[in-house]
Design a protein around this motif. Structure first.
Motif, PDB file in Angstrom:
ATOM      1  N   THR A  48       0.828  -1.208   0.000  1.00 35.29           N
ATOM      2  CA  THR A  48       0.000   0.000   0.000  1.00 35.29           C
ATOM      3  C   THR A  48       0.863   1.259   0.000  1.00 35.29           C
ATOM      4  O   THR A  48       0.552   2.234  -0.707  1.00 35.29           O
ATOM      5  CB  THR A  48      -0.934  -0.001   1.227  1.00 35.29           C
ATOM      6  OG1 THR A  48      -1.615  -1.249   1.304  1.00 35.29           O
ATOM      7  CG2 THR A  48      -1.962   1.110   1.131  1.00 35.29           C
TER       8      THR A  48
ATOM      9  N   PHE B  61     -10.487  -0.545   5.188  1.00 37.58           N
ATOM     10  CA  PHE B  61     -10.132  -1.717   4.372  1.00 37.58           C
ATOM     11  C   PHE B  61     -10.756  -2.933   5.039  1.00 37.58           C
ATOM     12  O   PHE B  61     -10.136  -3.607   5.861  1.00 37.58           O
ATOM     13  CB  PHE B  61      -8.609  -1.839   4.294  1.00 37.58           C
ATOM     14  CG  PHE B  61      -8.102  -2.814   3.256  1.00 37.58           C
ATOM     15  CD1 PHE B  61      -8.253  -2.567   1.898  1.00 37.58           C
ATOM     16  CD2 PHE B  61      -7.444  -3.979   3.642  1.00 37.58           C
ATOM     17  CE1 PHE B  61      -7.770  -3.458   0.940  1.00 37.58           C
ATOM     18  CE2 PHE B  61      -6.955  -4.870   2.693  1.00 37.58           C
ATOM     19  CZ  PHE B  61      -7.115  -4.603   1.346  1.00 37.58           C
TER      20      PHE B  61
ATOM     21  N   ASP C 273     -13.134  -5.658   1.036  1.00 39.91           N
ATOM     22  CA  ASP C 273     -11.970  -5.116   0.328  1.00 39.91           C
ATOM     23  C   ASP C 273     -10.848  -6.148   0.229  1.00 39.91           C
ATOM     24  O   ASP C 273     -10.159  -6.230  -0.789  1.00 39.91           O
ATOM     25  CB  ASP C 273     -11.450  -3.859   1.034  1.00 39.91           C
ATOM     26  CG  ASP C 273     -12.455  -2.717   1.007  1.00 39.91           C
ATOM     27  OD1 ASP C 273     -13.111  -2.543  -0.038  1.00 39.91           O
ATOM     28  OD2 ASP C 273     -12.587  -2.022   2.029  1.00 39.91           O
TER      29      ASP C 273
ATOM     30  N   PHE D 261      -9.376  -7.501  -3.179  1.00 41.01           N
ATOM     31  CA  PHE D 261      -7.941  -7.369  -3.454  1.00 41.01           C
ATOM     32  C   PHE D 261      -7.361  -8.679  -3.991  1.00 41.01           C
ATOM     33  O   PHE D 261      -6.677  -8.701  -5.018  1.00 41.01           O
ATOM     34  CB  PHE D 261      -7.187  -6.945  -2.187  1.00 41.01           C
ATOM     35  CG  PHE D 261      -5.699  -7.134  -2.271  1.00 41.01           C
ATOM     36  CD1 PHE D 261      -4.905  -6.223  -2.966  1.00 41.01           C
ATOM     37  CD2 PHE D 261      -5.078  -8.240  -1.688  1.00 41.01           C
ATOM     38  CE1 PHE D 261      -3.528  -6.410  -3.066  1.00 41.01           C
ATOM     39  CE2 PHE D 261      -3.711  -8.424  -1.784  1.00 41.01           C
ATOM     40  CZ  PHE D 261      -2.939  -7.516  -2.476  1.00 41.01           C
TER      41      PHE D 261
ATOM     42  N   GLN E 273      -8.575  -9.638  -7.414  1.00 43.00           N
ATOM     43  CA  GLN E 273      -7.918  -8.818  -8.439  1.00 43.00           C
ATOM     44  C   GLN E 273      -6.513  -9.316  -8.754  1.00 43.00           C
ATOM     45  O   GLN E 273      -5.983  -9.059  -9.842  1.00 43.00           O
ATOM     46  CB  GLN E 273      -7.874  -7.354  -8.002  1.00 43.00           C
ATOM     47  CG  GLN E 273      -9.221  -6.657  -8.048  1.00 43.00           C
ATOM     48  CD  GLN E 273      -9.184  -5.256  -7.482  1.00 43.00           C
ATOM     49  OE1 GLN E 273      -8.281  -4.888  -6.719  1.00 43.00           O
ATOM     50  NE2 GLN E 273     -10.173  -4.445  -7.844  1.00 43.00           N
ATOM     51  N   GLN E 274      -5.928 -10.050  -7.795  1.00 47.54           N
ATOM     52  CA  GLN E 274      -4.608 -10.649  -8.032  1.00 47.54           C
ATOM     53  C   GLN E 274      -4.727 -11.994  -8.755  1.00 47.54           C
ATOM     54  O   GLN E 274      -3.723 -12.673  -8.995  1.00 47.54           O
ATOM     55  CB  GLN E 274      -3.852 -10.861  -6.704  1.00 47.54           C
ATOM     56  CG  GLN E 274      -3.772  -9.666  -5.784  1.00 47.54           C
ATOM     57  CD  GLN E 274      -3.265  -8.416  -6.456  1.00 47.54           C
ATOM     58  OE1 GLN E 274      -2.267  -8.450  -7.180  1.00 47.54           O
ATOM     59  NE2 GLN E 274      -3.967  -7.295  -6.235  1.00 47.54           N
TER      60      GLN E 274
ATOM     61  N   TRP F  80      -4.469  -7.411   7.785  1.00 41.28           N
ATOM     62  CA  TRP F  80      -4.639  -6.721   6.500  1.00 41.28           C
ATOM     63  C   TRP F  80      -5.057  -5.266   6.719  1.00 41.28           C
ATOM     64  O   TRP F  80      -4.521  -4.350   6.073  1.00 41.28           O
ATOM     65  CB  TRP F  80      -5.711  -7.405   5.642  1.00 41.28           C
ATOM     66  CG  TRP F  80      -5.580  -8.858   5.380  1.00 41.28           C
ATOM     67  CD1 TRP F  80      -6.551  -9.817   5.563  1.00 41.28           C
ATOM     68  CD2 TRP F  80      -4.444  -9.583   4.845  1.00 41.28           C
ATOM     69  NE1 TRP F  80      -6.100 -11.053   5.206  1.00 41.28           N
ATOM     70  CE2 TRP F  80      -4.805 -10.949   4.752  1.00 41.28           C
ATOM     71  CE3 TRP F  80      -3.161  -9.197   4.461  1.00 41.28           C
ATOM     72  CZ2 TRP F  80      -3.945 -11.933   4.283  1.00 41.28           C
ATOM     73  CZ3 TRP F  80      -2.289 -10.181   3.996  1.00 41.28           C
ATOM     74  CH2 TRP F  80      -2.673 -11.521   3.912  1.00 41.28           C
TER      75      TRP F  80
ATOM     76  N   HIS G  85      -2.753  -2.076   5.896  1.00 39.84           N
ATOM     77  CA  HIS G  85      -3.231  -1.201   4.828  1.00 39.84           C
ATOM     78  C   HIS G  85      -3.295   0.253   5.310  1.00 39.84           C
ATOM     79  O   HIS G  85      -2.850   1.172   4.594  1.00 39.84           O
ATOM     80  CB  HIS G  85      -4.606  -1.667   4.350  1.00 39.84           C
ATOM     81  CG  HIS G  85      -5.154  -0.863   3.211  1.00 39.84           C
ATOM     82  ND1 HIS G  85      -5.940   0.258   3.401  1.00 39.84           N
ATOM     83  CD2 HIS G  85      -5.039  -1.020   1.872  1.00 39.84           C
ATOM     84  CE1 HIS G  85      -6.268   0.759   2.233  1.00 39.84           C
ATOM     85  NE2 HIS G  85      -5.752  -0.004   1.280  1.00 39.84           N
TER      86      HIS G  85
END
Length: 414
Positions: free
Chosen positions: A19, A77, A81, A85, A88-89, A404, A408
């Motif tokens: 981040t 977050f 989220d 995340f 998206q990876q 996390w 973040h």
């Protein structure tokens, strides 16, 4: 561009580094192990229960230590989220019983791989085999670190920076590198730490007959723990007998939610082996079973009711002669058996060892950290996140969510 150092490549540290880099900082991540995510690899029995998909109110209900401190971090977050995340990876996720979220592959290594790929894409420099020994400050602010490099056998090297995010974890699972060094460095700068103890841990018991049940797992039981007449905890679920006492999900949760002061005393517990049956229903069940085994010995007539490993213990505690024929078992003896099945007794003599705990309870006192930024209130440019803080939760993905979220927020704030 600010130079940022992150200490510790666990979940909080990797999220913080990622981040911070995405927010335009030059980030170097120091890790004293030979690879990132070593403790993360073990979580969820190697499957990595990376968060919980419950709603936010319920999520906070599962945080047992200083939940209000985490309000900003989690709302910035949250669990949605986190799932977004990782998806998206390219990591496919699934939701299991209790809203536990796992990678579809059931491999924690895939979670670590996703994080490492994201770190690389964000331009984070990762220095493995590098042990940070000291935080450097001047005029109340961070100026750098001192570290040892195992790769080139150099000690006492200085690395100057504008900010440090420290995410070294606690002291559970020491084989993964959790050695309390982060706390030591912060204490040298004036931070204080609350008393620590193991949490999400099995317990030791005082009875020999409990130890004889080692390896036996009981599902769909109810566990009740008392201090004298005071009920401390009651939960339905799964329990495991171990070499030193009892463990399993219901016990791990108990170790987290029962107040610290009670663990310094012996506690009574009882297991309801048949929680779905009232004593009257259980009696009818017993009479039905006994009617089909009238000429069997008592010790040979309980296989339809109990796991084989438990039968000798129950027979012994019942006081009924194991050789006695079922047709001779009295009503009083049957009532004693029912009482035993509904109130199987034991004594908790203490928590298991710290090195066996899933997490460490206790840490840097939250009043010394700004909850809106994770920045130290004592040292400018110093941020604290993850298990180093005096925050924790029950099992089910909630502790990783804390990691996390706090990582973040630190990465955003730096």
């Amino acid at each position: 561009m600010r130079k940022v150092v992150v200490i510790g490549a666990g979940p909080a540290g990797m999220m913080a580094a990622l981040t911070a880099a995405e927010n335009g900082n030059e980030v170097t991540l120091f890790e004293h192990n030979e690879k990132t995510g070593k403790k993360l690899f073990l979580t969820g029995k190697g499957r990595c229960n990376l968060t919980n998909a419950c709603d936010i109110d319920e999520l906070f209900e599962h945080i047992t230590r200083n939940p209000k401190f985490l309000y900003s971090a989690i709302h910035r977050f949250d669990n949605g989220d986190v799932m977004k995340f990782f998806e998206q990876q390219g990591l496919r996720l699934k939701i299991e019983r209790g809203n536990r979220v796992f990678p579809q592959s059931d491999h924690s290594s895939d979670v670590i791989k996703a994080l490492n790929t994201a770190l690389r894409k964000a331009g984070v420099t990762v220095r493995l085999n590098s042990d940070v020994r000291k935080l450097l400050t001047e005029d109340g602010g961070i100026t750098g670190i001192v570290y040892d490099s195992f790769d080139d056998h150099k000690k006492g090297q200085t690395f100057l920076c504008d900010a440090v995010i420290i995410a070294c974890g606690g002291v559970s699972y020491p084989s993964t590198g959790s050695d309390g060094s982060g706390w030591r460095m912060l204490e040298e700068l004036g931070h204080t730490r609350s008393e620590i103890r193991p949490s999400l841990i099995g317990v030791r018991t005082g009875e020999d007959y409990i130890l004889r049940l080692q390896g036996l797992t009981l599902k769909n039981i109810s566990l009740l723990i008392r201090n004298g007449k005071k009920k401390l905890y009651e939960e339905f679920g799964e329990l495991l007998f171990t070499h030193q006492g009892i463990s399993g999900p219901v016990v791990l949760t108990a170790s987290s939610v029962i107040a610290d002061k009670y663990w310094k005393e012996n506690l009574d517990f009882e297991i309801d082996l048949k929680p779905s049956l009232t004593p009257e229903q259980l009696d009818r069940r017993l009479q039905r079973d006994f009617s089909q085994n009238l000429n069997k010995q008592f010790r040979n007539a309980l296989s339809g009711l109990l796991p084989s490993k438990m039968i000798p213990v129950i027979v012994e505690l019942s006081g009924v002669d194991p050789e006695k024929k079922i047709h001779s078992v009295t009503r009083e003896e049957r009532n004693e058996l029912i009482r035993l099945l509904k109130h199987f007794p034991g004594t908790i003599t203490g928590l298991g060892k710290m090195e066996e705990a899933i997490i460490t309870r206790g840490g840097i006192k939250v009043k010394e950290v700004n909850p809106s930024t994770m920045e130290s209130r004592l040292i400018r440019g110093l941020y604290v996140c993850g298990e180093m803080l005096d925050v924790d939760a029950v099992t089910g993905g909630f502790n990783l969510q804390i990691a996390w979220s706090t990582g973040h927020l630190a990465g955003c704030s730096v």
